[in-house]
Motif scaffolding. Structure first.
Motif, PDB file in Angstrom:
ATOM      1  N   TRP A 188       0.877  -1.013   0.090  1.00 43.75           N
ATOM      2  CA  TRP A 188      -0.084  -0.016   0.282  1.00 43.75           C
ATOM      3  C   TRP A 188       0.847   1.288  -0.075  1.00 43.75           C
ATOM      4  O   TRP A 188       0.528   2.125  -0.794  1.00 43.75           O
ATOM      5  CB  TRP A 188      -1.006  -0.010   1.397  1.00 43.75           C
ATOM      6  N   GLY A 224       2.348   1.846  -3.370  1.00 46.58           N
ATOM      7  CA  GLY A 224       1.178   2.396  -4.187  1.00 46.58           C
ATOM      8  C   GLY A 224       0.889   3.825  -4.103  1.00 46.58           C
ATOM      9  O   GLY A 224       0.706   4.505  -4.862  1.00 46.58           O
ATOM     10  N   ALA A 274      -0.764   2.291  -9.682  1.00 49.44           N
ATOM     11  CA  ALA A 274      -0.584   2.807  -8.261  1.00 49.44           C
ATOM     12  C   ALA A 274      -1.957   2.501  -7.512  1.00 49.44           C
ATOM     13  O   ALA A 274      -1.699   1.951  -6.256  1.00 49.44           O
ATOM     14  CB  ALA A 274      -0.375   4.315  -8.182  1.00 49.44           C
ATOM     15  N   TYR A 275      -2.918   2.585  -8.299  1.00 54.57           N
ATOM     16  CA  TYR A 275      -4.278   2.237  -7.552  1.00 54.57           C
ATOM     17  C   TYR A 275      -4.203   0.749  -7.242  1.00 54.57           C
ATOM     18  O   TYR A 275      -4.957   0.303  -6.391  1.00 54.57           O
ATOM     19  CB  TYR A 275      -5.447   2.511  -8.372  1.00 54.57           C
ATOM     20  N   LEU A 331      -1.981  -1.231  -6.891  1.00 55.37           N
ATOM     21  CA  LEU A 331      -0.936  -1.657  -5.414  1.00 55.37           C
ATOM     22  C   LEU A 331      -1.848  -1.249  -4.215  1.00 55.37           C
ATOM     23  O   LEU A 331      -1.630  -2.029  -3.382  1.00 55.37           O
ATOM     24  CB  LEU A 331       0.360  -0.712  -5.763  1.00 55.37           C
ATOM     25  N   GLN A 332      -2.061  -0.130  -4.158  1.00 53.86           N
ATOM     26  CA  GLN A 332      -3.157   0.246  -2.983  1.00 53.86           C
ATOM     27  C   GLN A 332      -4.121  -0.529  -2.621  1.00 53.86           C
ATOM     28  O   GLN A 332      -4.412  -1.082  -1.580  1.00 53.86           O
ATOM     29  CB  GLN A 332      -3.489   1.602  -3.076  1.00 53.86           C
TER      30      GLN A 332
END
Length: 217
Positions: free
Chosen positions: A114, A117, A157-158, A160-161
């Motif tokens: 997270w 991300g 990135a989203y 991964l978060q």
């Protein structure tokens, strides 16, 4: 059916849906924090990105082209709000779907994923600050910073978060929702690449050189 529309330089820079998205994100953030402050902290970066996108007409450049039609808008707004809405409703009605994972190691790994991300998203949002939009539009072709590594780094990135949050709050319904989000993102990416390739002749070469979500090996 999707249709690419070229925009005038004097065209209005924002759309009422920007404000609708902004207000809905604010509501989601408040709802998630009220139900689960810990989960709300982890969801906050994603929601803030969407809030920034919603009010970005204050600084963003006018669109050169826009993809019209119900398909692009459905893919855009469904992918934007699917997981935050799921988290808000689950925290309220099915807390077990977003409860902490019993395995401490999974929570730690999820938190690390997270954080990566979040950092990647901050970098990308800064690079994208003059070209924000929710619906598929073309303003400029970015090829520096994170866009030198991937064509759609914000979605990476989203991802991964969301993966980090899912590892920390592991459940089958959450996993199914994440898969549905991936399907919507795949459609959204196709729509965005349609308008970018039609607007920027150099995009075809960029597409061959740079990976979709992550750097090519």
């Amino acid at each position: 059916m999707a249709e690419i529309r070229l925009m005038s330089a004097r065209r209005e820079r924002h759309h009422w849906t920007d404000w609708a998205g902004f207000l809905f994100c604010v509501w989601l953030v408040i709802t998630i924090f009220r139900r689960s402050s810990g989960l709300g902290v982890m969801m906050l970066p994603v929601c803030l990105h969407d809030v920034v996108t919603g009010i970005a007409f204050l600084v963003r450049r006018p669109a050169k082209a826009r993809l019209m039609g119900w398909g692009p808008r459905i893919a855009t707004y469904a992918s934007t709000f699917l997981i935050p809405t799921f988290v808000a409703l689950a925290a309220s009605r099915r807390p077990s779907w977003v409860a902490f994972t019993p395995a401490a190691w999974a929570v730690r790994i999820g938190y690390c994923v997270w954080v990566v991300g979040v950092l990647a998203a901050v970098w990308t949002v800064w690079q994208l600050r003059y070209s924000f939009s929710l619906a598929p539009q073309a303003r400029e072709l970015l090829r520096t910073g994170p866009y030198a590594l991937a064509r759609h780094p914000l979605y990476a990135a989203y991802l991964l978060q969301y993966l980090g949050i899912w590892l920390g709050h592991f459940s089958l319904p959450f996993g199914i929702t994440l898969l549905a989000w991936l399907a919507l993102i795949a459609a959204r990416v196709q729509y965005e690449e349609m308008v970018l390739e039609a607007t920027f002749p150099e995009y075809a070469k960029y597409r061959q050189e740079v990976g979709l979500l992550f750097p090519r090996s």
